[in-house]
Design an enzyme around this catalytic site. Structure first.
Site, mmCIF file in Angstrom:
data_model
loop_
_atom_site.group_PDB
_atom_site.id
_atom_site.type_symbol
_atom_site.label_atom_id
_atom_site.label_comp_id
_atom_site.label_asym_id
_atom_site.label_seq_id
_atom_site.Cartn_x
_atom_site.Cartn_y
_atom_site.Cartn_z
ATOM 1 N N GLU A 43 50.829 36.420 42.384
ATOM 2 C CA GLU A 43 51.099 36.979 43.754
ATOM 3 C C GLU A 43 51.322 35.440 44.540
ATOM 4 O OE1 GLU A 43 48.333 39.346 46.045
ATOM 5 O OE2 GLU A 43 49.870 39.396 47.654
ATOM 6 N N ARG A 267 38.060 36.789 33.361
ATOM 7 C CA ARG A 267 38.530 35.698 34.198
ATOM 8 C C ARG A 267 37.552 34.603 34.105
ATOM 9 N NH1 ARG A 267 39.791 35.875 39.593
ATOM 10 N NH2 ARG A 267 40.853 37.744 39.316
ATOM 11 N N LYS A 277 41.621 32.874 46.114
ATOM 12 C CA LYS A 277 42.907 32.061 46.854
ATOM 13 C C LYS A 277 42.621 32.392 48.171
ATOM 14 C CE LYS A 277 46.074 34.016 44.253
ATOM 15 N NZ LYS A 277 47.506 34.457 43.988
HETATM 16 P P1 ATP Z 1 42.891 35.416 43.277
HETATM 17 O O1 ATP Z 1 41.773 36.073 43.147
HETATM 18 O O2 ATP Z 1 42.322 33.944 43.001
HETATM 19 O O3 ATP Z 1 43.656 35.234 44.466
HETATM 20 P P2 ATP Z 1 44.452 36.783 41.708
HETATM 21 O O4 ATP Z 1 44.143 37.427 40.346
HETATM 22 O O5 ATP Z 1 44.647 37.889 43.106
HETATM 23 O O6 ATP Z 1 43.626 35.564 41.889
HETATM 24 P P3 ATP Z 1 47.168 36.799 41.042
HETATM 25 O O7 ATP Z 1 48.133 35.634 41.523
HETATM 26 O O8 ATP Z 1 47.334 38.156 41.306
HETATM 27 O O9 ATP Z 1 45.665 36.039 41.746
HETATM 28 O O10 ATP Z 1 46.912 36.150 39.561
HETATM 29 C C1 ATP Z 1 48.044 36.081 38.361
HETATM 30 C C2 ATP Z 1 47.492 36.304 37.190
HETATM 31 O O11 ATP Z 1 46.373 35.172 37.019
HETATM 32 C C3 ATP Z 1 46.817 37.605 37.174
HETATM 33 O O12 ATP Z 1 47.332 37.996 35.780
HETATM 34 C C4 ATP Z 1 45.296 37.289 37.042
HETATM 35 O O13 ATP Z 1 44.718 38.181 36.354
HETATM 36 C C5 ATP Z 1 45.334 35.744 36.555
HETATM 37 N N1 ATP Z 1 44.134 35.129 37.219
HETATM 38 C C6 ATP Z 1 43.685 35.021 38.179
HETATM 39 N N2 ATP Z 1 42.476 34.441 38.264
HETATM 40 C C7 ATP Z 1 42.074 34.378 36.944
HETATM 41 C C8 ATP Z 1 41.053 33.660 36.627
HETATM 42 N N3 ATP Z 1 39.885 33.317 37.258
HETATM 43 N N4 ATP Z 1 40.898 33.655 35.365
HETATM 44 C C9 ATP Z 1 41.875 33.993 34.453
HETATM 45 N N5 ATP Z 1 42.988 34.658 35.029
HETATM 46 C C10 ATP Z 1 43.072 34.641 36.216
HETATM 47 MG MG MG Z 2 46.239 39.320 42.646
#
Ligand code: ATP
Ligand code: MG
Length: 567
Positions: A43, A267, A277
């Site tokens: 995102e 994760r 984020k």
């Molecule tokens: P955040 O909680 O940091 O905002 P998010 O999952 O909302 O993370 P996205 O931009 O939606 O952030 O993530 C893009 C991809 O990265 C998704 O497929 C997510 O599962 C993966 N991802 C995000 N954080 C991690 C992590 N700590 N370990 C492994 N994969 C991750």
């Molecule tokens: Mg997300």
């Protein structure tokens, strides 16, 4: 979540990639015709961090291994938090990490298609427009132990739903007035299946579609359908989506379109590190750090500026592996991977961070010798360079004491002999102090027979100091970093406070009066070195007009290797 002690062997799952087993099984049964198409779906509401790197390495890595493809898809269905700055940063970071997407897509490109899918579900009697407020919807949802209640609007006719949904799109209703919901089961033990919201009204400007839309699909409705549109075969996501999988499957089954397999993995969590984020944004917005690329940030931009190499991060992702259970990895492992890589590639140079003048009384005034220095003992092809040596040098303040603490003290002290790296043996004869009693100058004599830093008379000189020639040294600023948080679990805030209470007040130390050897005079941002005895350093982009600025990437002390040896 389990907090795994690095002393336990289970921390790192090596090799056993359960996702590959699933793919192998699909290939055996021919479910996707032998194809492997993955996607990385960020995102664009922040910069990528080390957790994303794990997901990138996994998705791109699997496609590479199986001869497949990987799409980069911006999951831009939430107009209020998304920005083009993030889109550009994400592209740059993926490229830097060493991966090139086969396609670059935006979920917002599918808004029209998703709208059609929603209409299809309405026509099937599988979706309805609900007038309940967000609070009412929550109250009607029930709990884990109690079933939910049907909305009074649940049995609207298909015609009425089609009409209302079209008018939602046309902008007839204010934010929050209505939503479109899937008609599944208000008594389902899985709360995600209790008529989840598919569309909401949001009169907001979108970074790509502008004001074209005032209804936006929810994540659960957008994600799987976007995967389907792109022909994704394996939709890999983090564990918190496990409970969403039945919904993912329900939409695709009801729509009767290409059906990817969602697979969840744990994760990445790291000690001393936050990866949300939202929280990282707070650190940036409220000035706790200099920006998304602050070298203390776990973002790829921050790690890059800190001096991390893409190779080290990929190696780390590989070593961490993929697991089905959440755990926390010791940040010492990441640093270990980094040292491993930097050790092979970094030229060794001499830099004095806290200079103390050393005068060699018996060395001829005005004489300068150029001494041979090996650039990298780990890499013969790196060759040698010449380092100037003269009567007045700088050594580290910490390499001299007037009174040695014990017999194991091998640095300089009155009457003691040490080796100056690549140069000569020197023996301390005298010191000069200021009015306050601080040593400001150390005097010594050198042994001309020890040129190159050794003699063949069997003399034992244990201490080896680095140095720079005072007349030739280049001034530099050096920034030393420690963990951004003092707590290994920074998300756990102290009573009544938020996570910023865990910030480490000493995470940055700026040394403004350092002296580095002259071979660094024209070092350009991004160039990496090992400063002998200090660690690995990189030239910071703040370097300009001849004013050198270095970041310490990581020190030489390998705590991970130590942990492993103790096992
Ligand atoms: P955040 O909680 O940091 O905002 P998010 O999952 O909302 O993370 P996205 O931009 O939606 O952030 O993530 C893009 C991809 O990265 C998704 O497929 C997510 O599962 C993966 N991802 C995000 N954080 C991690 C992590 N700590 N370990 C492994 N994969 C991750
Ligand atoms: Mg997300």
């Amino acid at each position: 979540m389990t907090h795994v002690n690095p002393n336990e062997k289970e921390t790192i799952e090596t090799g056993s990639n359960f996702i590959k087993k699933i793919i192998d099984e699909h290939n055996r049964t021919g479910r996707f015709g032998g194809k492997v198409i993955t996607r990385f779906p960020p995102e664009p509401n922040g910069y990528l961090h080390i957790g994303h790197a794990k997901s990138i390495c996994l998705n791109f890595g699997l496609a590479q291994e199986y001869g497949g493809k990987t799409n980069l898809r911006f999951d831009d269905t939430n107009p209020v938090k998304e920005e083009d700055e993030y889109v550009e940063a994400i592209k740059e970071d993926i490229h830097w990490l060493g991966f090139e997407p086969d396609n670059e897509f935006y979920a917002s490109d599918y808004f029209e298609k998703l709208y059609e899918f929603a209409v299809k579900l309405i026509k099937k009697g599988k979706a309805y427009v609900d007038d309940l407020s967000a609070d009412e919807i929550r109250a009607y949802r029930g709990t884990l132990t109690e079933p939910g209640k049907n909305s009074p609007y649940r049995n609207r006719s298909v015609e009425e739903n089609l009409d209302l949904f079209a008018r939602m799109r046309d902008g007839e209703f204010p934010n929050g007035a209505k939503v479109l919901r899937a008609k599944i089961d208000m008594a389902s033990p899985n709360l995600n299946l209790r008529d989840p919201v598919m569309y909401r009204i949001l009169h907001a400007h979108h970074h790509r579609t502008g004001d074209q839309w005032c209804i936006y699909p929810m994540y659960d409705f957008a994600h799987g359908q976007s995967d389907s549109i792109e022909g994704i075969t394996h939709s890999i996501c983090t564990l918190e989506f496990e409970d969403h999988r039945p919904l993912y499957d329900w939409f695709l089954d009801e729509l009767e379109i290409h059906h990817p397999q969602q697979i969840e993995f744990a994760r990445l969590n790291l000690t001393y590190t936050l990866m949300s984020k939202r929280k990282l944004l707070k650190l940036v917005q409220e000035g706790y750090v200099r920006g998304w690329d602050d070298p203390r940030m776990p973002t790829l931009a921050g790690l890059r500026r800190r001096g991390y190499t893409p190779e080290a991060i990929r190696d780390f992702a590989e070593r961490v592996g993929v697991a089905k259970k959440d755990s926390t990895v010791d940040i010492a492992l990441l640093e270990h991977c980094l040292r491993d890589d930097l050790n092979k590639r970094s030229p060794r140079v001499m830099a004095v961070l806290r200079p103390l003048k050393l005068v060699i009384d018996n060395y001829p005034e005005g004489q300068v010798e150029m001494l041979d220095a090996v650039n990298n003992p780990e890499d013969e092809s790196a060759g040698t360079r010449q380092v100037p040596f003269s009567r007045e040098l700088f050594i580290e303040q910490t390499d001299f004491v007037e009174v040695p603490p014990n017999r194991k003290y091998f640095r300089l002290a009155p009457g003691k002999e040490v080796r100056l790296k690549h140069a000569y043996y020197v023996t301390c004869t005298d010191v000069v102090k200021d009015a306050a009693g601080n040593v400001v100058e150390v005097h010594c004599t050198y042994d001309p027979a020890s040129r190159g830093g050794w003699t063949n008379d069997g003399r034992k000189v244990k201490g080896t100091l680095h140095w720079v020639s005072a007349a030739h040294a280049i001034p530099a600023e050096v920034r030393l970093y420690d963990h951004l948080f003092s707590s290994p679990t920074p998300e756990i805030a102290p009573e009544g406070k938020d996570f910023t209470a865990n910030l480490n007040p000493n995470s940055l130390e700026v040394l403004e009066n350092c002296m580095v050897e002259p071979s660094l005079a024209n070092a350009t941002p991004g160039t990496r070195y090992q400063f002998l005895r200090h660690g690995y350093f990189v030239v910071d982009p703040d370097t300009e007009n001849g004013k050198l600025v270095f970041n310490r990437t990581v020190s030489l002390k390998d705590t991970w290797a130590k942990i492993q040896r103790k096992k």
